[in-house]
Design an enzyme around this catalytic site. Structure first.
Site: not given
Ligand code: MRU
Length: 320
Positions: A59, A184, A225
């Site tokens: 983010a 990730q 986020d």
């Protein structure tokens, strides 16, 4: 435990603006950890494409890249409203994207973008210090996705907390969720922890519950986020399941995120836009669904840590 020295990625290696050219230069996160290569974006449209295809992701890093994209538009003499529209449409869930674009509106200069980048990294250091206060000696943490320097433009939010805890000698090791489907965790978080010299082990996402049941997890720490006014938090798909598991096992669940991730204009998680990505990221053989984020209800979150401190429920009051 002896305190560790914890190495960091220099912010300009993650994302930077080169005025000669000009270009926004991004470390290509799709290629890590095997290849350390950069992508040069010569227009705001190319920056938007890089955000959409996750050359840069996380983010705060998305917001920083977009801020540099606006400075690039201005250096190139492009239509700034159109640049803001294209960048703003690149990904829907991280509120840091519209937050950063709004901050660039009055002064879309390289200096403003670099200041925004520096401030985000400084926020990470501050919140990491607050979050590390929640760690006891010998903590065995579990994290999901990547909330490291790669995701924030430097230092990291959840991973920043792990760095600071390690520096204070409080962290025994980290379990890293692989984080399907784009990995990730096993590609980016494990790489950052390896570089930092923090003991860690990658686990399949579906192993988290049994690790908790075996008493191998003292706390869960993730990034965010978008955090709604009531504390409901959107983060990488799988975060909600982890929070449910943590609650069942009586394990604290902490969210570490900068104030640029707070969205006071969104009352609760039901109003957070959730990105659905290309099903081909999962399979191109069968029909598939690919929601990239989920919402963890505020009542499952033990504390939300920002640069301003440790916020406890009720978040409507404590995040104000
Ligand atoms: O799809 P991604 O990789 O951009 O998702 C990133 C996450 O969900 C992170 O956990 C989140 O951005 C917090 S990182 C500071």
């Amino acid at each position: 435990m002896a305190p560790l020295r914890v190495g960091e990625l220099p912010p300009a290696t993650i994302v930077r603006l080169e005025e000669d050219g000009p270009a926004v230069v991004l470390l290509d996160q799709r290629r890590l950890p095997d290849d350390v290569v950069e992508v040069r974006c010569s227009s705001p449209a190319e920056v938007a494409e890089a955000i959409g295809t996750m050359v840069v992701r996380g983010a705060p890093a998305i917001g920083i890249a977009a801020a540099y994209g606006m400075a690039l538009a201005s250096l190139r003499g492009e239509d700034l409203l159109e640049a803001e529209r294209v960048l703003g449409a690149s990904r829907p869930t991280a509120v840091n994207l519209p937050w950063a674009l709004a901050r660039m509106r009055d002064e879309p200069t390289p200096e403003r973008a670099r200041a925004l980048h520096d401030e985000e990294v400084e926020r990470c250091r501050l919140m990491a210090a607050h979050a590390a206060d929640l760690f006891a000696s010998g903590t065995r943490a579990l994290t999901h996705c990547n909330a490291g320097g790669l995701a924030t433009g430097g230092y990291g939010s959840a991973l920043g907390a792990l760095r600071t805890a390690a520096e204070r000698g409080l962290l025994e090791r980290v379990l890293v969720d692989e984080t399907r489907p784009l990995l990730q965790g096993s590609r980016l978080t494990a790489w950052e922890l390896e570089q930092a010299g923090i003991p860690h082990a990658v686990i399949a996402d579906s192993a988290a519950g049994s690790m908790m049941a075996r008493g191998e997890v003292d706390l869960v720490v993730t990034g965010a986020d978008r955090i709604a006014a009531n504390g409901d938090t959107a983060n990488k798909i799988g975060t909600y399941s982890l929070a449910v598991l943590a609650a069942y096992h009586g394990i604290p669940f902490y969210v570490v995120a900068p104030s640029s991730t707070l969205d006071p204009g969104t009352p609760d998680g039901s109003a957070i836009p959730i990105e659905e990505r290309d099903p081909a990221e999962l399979t191109d053989r069968f029909p598939a669904r690919n929601p990239a984020f989920d919402v963890t209800p505020a009542q499952l979150i033990t504390a939300i840590v920002t640069e301003n401190g440790v916020h406890r429920p009720p978040y409507k009051e404590s995040l104000r």
